[in-house]
Design a protein around this motif. Sequence first.
Motif, PDB file in Angstrom:
ATOM      1  N   ALA A   1       0.989   4.065  -3.034  1.00 21.57           N
ATOM      2  CA  ALA A   1       0.778   5.498  -2.765  1.00 21.57           C
ATOM      3  C   ALA A   1       1.948   6.324  -3.283  1.00 21.57           C
TER       4      ALA A   1
ATOM      5  N   ASP B   1       0.829  -1.208   0.000  1.00 27.90           N
ATOM      6  CA  ASP B   1       0.000   0.000   0.000  1.00 27.90           C
ATOM      7  C   ASP B   1       0.862   1.255   0.000  1.00 27.90           C
ATOM      8  N   ASP B   2       1.954   1.227   0.798  1.00 26.88           N
ATOM      9  CA  ASP B   2       2.883   2.367   0.804  1.00 26.88           C
ATOM     10  C   ASP B   2       3.499   2.559  -0.576  1.00 26.88           C
TER      11      ASP B   2
END
Length: 583
Positions: free
Chosen positions: A124, A120-121
């Motif tokens: 993003a 997810d990091d």
Amino acid sequence: MATNAEIAARFEEFADLLEADDVEYKPRAYRRAAENVRTHPSPIADRVEAGDEAVLEEIDGVGDAIASKIVEYVETGGIDELEELRENLPIDIADITRIEGVGPKTAGKLYRELGVQTLDDLEAAAEAGEVQEVKGFGPKTEQNILDNLEFARTVGQRQLLGEARPLADDVLAFLESIDAVQRCEVAGSIRRWRETIGDVDVLAATDAGEDVVEAFVAWDSVDDEIESGPEKASVRVGESRVDLRVVVPGEFGSALQYFTGSKDHNVALRNYAIDRGMKLNEYGAFDVSDVEDEEAGQRVGERVAGETEEGMYEALGLPWIPPELRTDRGEIAAAEKGELPDLITREDIRGDFHSHTEWSDGNTDIEAMVEAAADMGYDYYGVADHAEGPGIVGGMGLSDTEILEQVEAIREVGAAADIAVFAGIEANVDADGEIGLSEEVIDALDVIVASTHSALDQDAETATERLVTAVENPAIDILGHPSGRLLNERSGLEFDATALGKAAAEHGTALEVNSNPRRLDLWGSAVQAAVEAGAPISINTDAHQPSTLEYMRWGVHTARRGWAEPSDVINTWDLEDVREFLH
């Protein structure tokens, strides 16, 4: 109690985190240890807990430092040094490195520069355009990450051999249809017939490399081009990655040997070559006995082999070593002594003792299964539907009365068949190693396959005692899929394969290599331990319909990974010897 697979996973994480931290040399040592721990035939943690730390000396690649970490993990459930690495690099390393082109080093850099810890990091940061600003990256790399995030999230497991190999066969068929391709073959773990596969690796010999790469990328089956260049290309077919490498015909043999692996086998073979004044690499075998600076280049010295893979071994005075044996489990020493096994082949198989019909959970009747077995050229065939018992769900197991009725039906079919038909059953090995069949049923049957279907969370000592109890039962002819594992789904029982093999040898009970690609149970190192103990082996398909009788292919190659010869496997024997074994 920690399993071998669990201990191995810790060392694989060690390797990735060390590499992410730019540490050299150590990662490979941990990966080698992980592989050898994973495939060790006996439960390491059980023996360590019992005070038998000498087991660690048996494992190639496990020195004092790694051995102490195994003891620490067994005793405490953790490893302090690994915890320190995790604190230093708090990265979901396994998830992030599933992204195409993102290895441990890249993951480490992304963490240090952007604080990326999770997928997810990473998503993003890529969507915000931050990845391309990191030195060594760019817009193309950033887009590649975005394109591959979904794939990385959904594909967390290696693909089953039975799923990957048919795709590899299709790739080979396509390459063979290209006029410019002179030779082609699969490489990597799929050529070694490992039970699970990462990528499908293929090698092609041609004088027109760029044309072949172009044709490969344009193949109708390709869903996505990952990358391509003048000498190699990677594509995605369905959920599988296929990597093609093209080489000139004169280097096909050396490249095939090099890219087949395993890494441990290749390192051991290269060291064997060095001791004899030779140098091996993907370009050939070179005599460097008169070369002062061996680091001057890959093609330094007099090239003495490379066109064929056989020639690479012959250059060292060794016979060709079959790919299934290339695991650095003694195959080079055996080759040097002229003691390589005469491995079993598919053509040696004369029957199958474990299959199912619509009487239990199969998909067709007895006649259709027997006819299919006869069409395969078998001399004999056994029906072994499920008996009722623990682990058999949905009421699919047969009661004693139903088993006796089926025996009569099998006898009728057998009387009209062109091959011998055995009336069998797959009994259930309960938690104590017993089977729940009456004496009347036992007397009526020709073959009893006994398998575990429940209580698969037992510790290794209990599991070993359970399985040994089963093979000591004179009613049981074959111990079916001993661990009960399902690849990529459940690990099954962990047990001492050597102890089980010795018991099976003493009591004349065959140990099954279950050919279902979701099982492949026993596996290579366990088969090798059983064969060395003198235990008879039976390769069976566990087929539930005629088409899955073809699973025999996977079982044979799994047995080959365990050094099995035809004489070790009861279903290569003639009918008279089989009858004597069963009775």
